[in-house]
Design a protein around this motif. Structure first.
Motif, mmCIF file in Angstrom:
data_model
loop_
_atom_site.group_PDB
_atom_site.id
_atom_site.type_symbol
_atom_site.label_atom_id
_atom_site.label_comp_id
_atom_site.label_asym_id
_atom_site.label_seq_id
_atom_site.Cartn_x
_atom_site.Cartn_y
_atom_site.Cartn_z
ATOM 1 N N ILE A 227 4.322 -3.314 7.153
ATOM 2 C CA ILE A 227 3.463 -4.491 7.344
ATOM 3 C C ILE A 227 3.861 -5.139 8.665
ATOM 4 O O ILE A 227 5.015 -5.516 8.854
ATOM 5 C CB ILE A 227 3.624 -5.517 6.203
ATOM 6 C CG1 ILE A 227 3.142 -4.934 4.870
ATOM 7 C CG2 ILE A 227 2.834 -6.793 6.515
ATOM 8 C CD1 ILE A 227 3.278 -5.905 3.702
ATOM 9 N N TRP B 108 -4.945 -6.463 6.910
ATOM 10 C CA TRP B 108 -4.693 -6.694 5.485
ATOM 11 C C TRP B 108 -5.564 -5.791 4.609
ATOM 12 O O TRP B 108 -5.129 -5.329 3.546
ATOM 13 C CB TRP B 108 -4.943 -8.154 5.138
ATOM 14 C CG TRP B 108 -4.812 -8.441 3.677
ATOM 15 C CD1 TRP B 108 -5.798 -8.783 2.802
ATOM 16 C CD2 TRP B 108 -3.611 -8.369 2.894
ATOM 17 N NE1 TRP B 108 -5.303 -8.940 1.536
ATOM 18 C CE2 TRP B 108 -3.965 -8.692 1.568
ATOM 19 C CE3 TRP B 108 -2.283 -8.060 3.188
ATOM 20 C CZ2 TRP B 108 -3.023 -8.714 0.536
ATOM 21 C CZ3 TRP B 108 -1.346 -8.085 2.156
ATOM 22 C CH2 TRP B 108 -1.721 -8.412 0.843
ATOM 23 N N LYS C 259 0.571 -10.879 1.037
ATOM 24 C CA LYS C 259 -0.452 -11.461 1.909
ATOM 25 C C LYS C 259 0.134 -12.584 2.751
ATOM 26 O O LYS C 259 -0.178 -12.714 3.934
ATOM 27 C CB LYS C 259 -1.616 -11.995 1.072
ATOM 28 C CG LYS C 259 -2.821 -12.424 1.906
ATOM 29 C CD LYS C 259 -4.006 -12.771 1.024
ATOM 30 C CE LYS C 259 -5.234 -13.071 1.876
ATOM 31 N NZ LYS C 259 -6.419 -13.371 1.027
ATOM 32 N N CYS D 208 3.664 -12.494 9.692
ATOM 33 C CA CYS D 208 3.833 -11.472 10.736
ATOM 34 C C CYS D 208 2.819 -11.640 11.861
ATOM 35 O O CYS D 208 3.088 -11.265 13.014
ATOM 36 C CB CYS D 208 3.703 -10.078 10.132
ATOM 37 S SG CYS D 208 5.073 -9.601 9.059
ATOM 38 N N HIS E 229 2.270 -11.004 5.401
ATOM 39 C CA HIS E 229 1.398 -10.466 6.448
ATOM 40 C C HIS E 229 0.907 -11.586 7.368
ATOM 41 O O HIS E 229 0.817 -11.410 8.587
ATOM 42 C CB HIS E 229 0.203 -9.746 5.805
ATOM 43 C CG HIS E 229 -0.735 -9.133 6.792
ATOM 44 N ND1 HIS E 229 -1.905 -9.752 7.194
ATOM 45 C CD2 HIS E 229 -0.685 -7.943 7.466
ATOM 46 C CE1 HIS E 229 -2.531 -8.974 8.067
ATOM 47 N NE2 HIS E 229 -1.823 -7.880 8.247
#
Length: 220
Positions: free
Chosen positions: A103, A109, A51, A57, A54
């Protein structure tokens, strides 16, 4: 976190689940977690790491954290600063383990999380099925709900049910960690709580008196 430390935390987590159910800590930890609907420590660790990755990113390239991430993942394996390579490898291994193929900022998510949950569920199921010292392995899956089991309320009756389902019904049915065979009937089945309650032919009459025969027929 090293594998040894992770294993220690998983053991403590399983013992806490057993304590919550009122069952001996030597029971199947995977079974206790499944009864309570608890996820594993590995799941919690992987979920938080992916998480956060992510989140990185999805940051703008002008952010320092995103710049560091891009620098990290631009390094060739074994080249550059050690922490950069290790973080890249760690995320890659977690994604491979949980079968998360990609990802990036274009993937929400909520589409990634179910893959991690599915991995944890399957791993727990493997551990439950590999154990031979509890009744969950022999119970029809319709009697094993997803999430916390509805019977759990902390009452003495709830504890008795937990002991039955997790193979801690005080049957004196083990020689070390090996289940002994039932000596009351000719089925040559392992002496488990599920066998005694559901199928031992020597107890058929008692089962009829208690109404278990009609209950099993309705359940089927």
């Amino acid at each position: 976190m090293s594998p040894k430390v992770m294993t220690t935390f998983e053991g403590l987590h399983g013992q806490m689940a057993a304590f919550t159910l009122g069952v001996n800590g030597n029971c199947s930890h995977a079974g206790a977690l499944r009864e309570l609907g608890w996820c594993s420590i590995s799941y919690l660790t992987f979920e938080r790491k992916l998480k956060y990755f992510h989140r990185l990113c999805n940051m703008k390239d002008t952010f320092l954290a995103k710049s560091v991430l891009n620098d990290c993942f631009s390094q060739m394996d074994g080249v550059g600063l050690p922490w950069k390579v290790s973080y890249k490898d760690e995320i890659g291994k977690i994604m491979e383990t949980c079968q998360v193929t990609l990802i990036n900022k274009n993937i929400e998510w909520k589409k990634i999380l179910p893959l991690i949950k599915k991995w944890d569920h399957n791993e727990n199921l493997k551990r439950v099925n590999n154990k031979t010292t509890h009744s969950l392995k022999w119970l029809p899956t319709k009697f094993v709900e997803n999430g916390k089991q509805s019977y759990i309320d902390g009452s003495p009756e709830s504890i008795i049910v937990s002991q039955f389902r997790l193979g801690r019904g005080q049957l004196d049915n083990r020689e070390g960690s090996v289940l002994i065979k039932c000596t009351l009937c000719q089925k040559n089945d392992n002496l488990t709580e599920a066998h005694v309650i559901m199928s031992c032919t020597a107890l058929t009459e008692l089962r009829e008196e208690c109404g278990l025969i009609s209950w099993c027929q309705r359940s089927n």
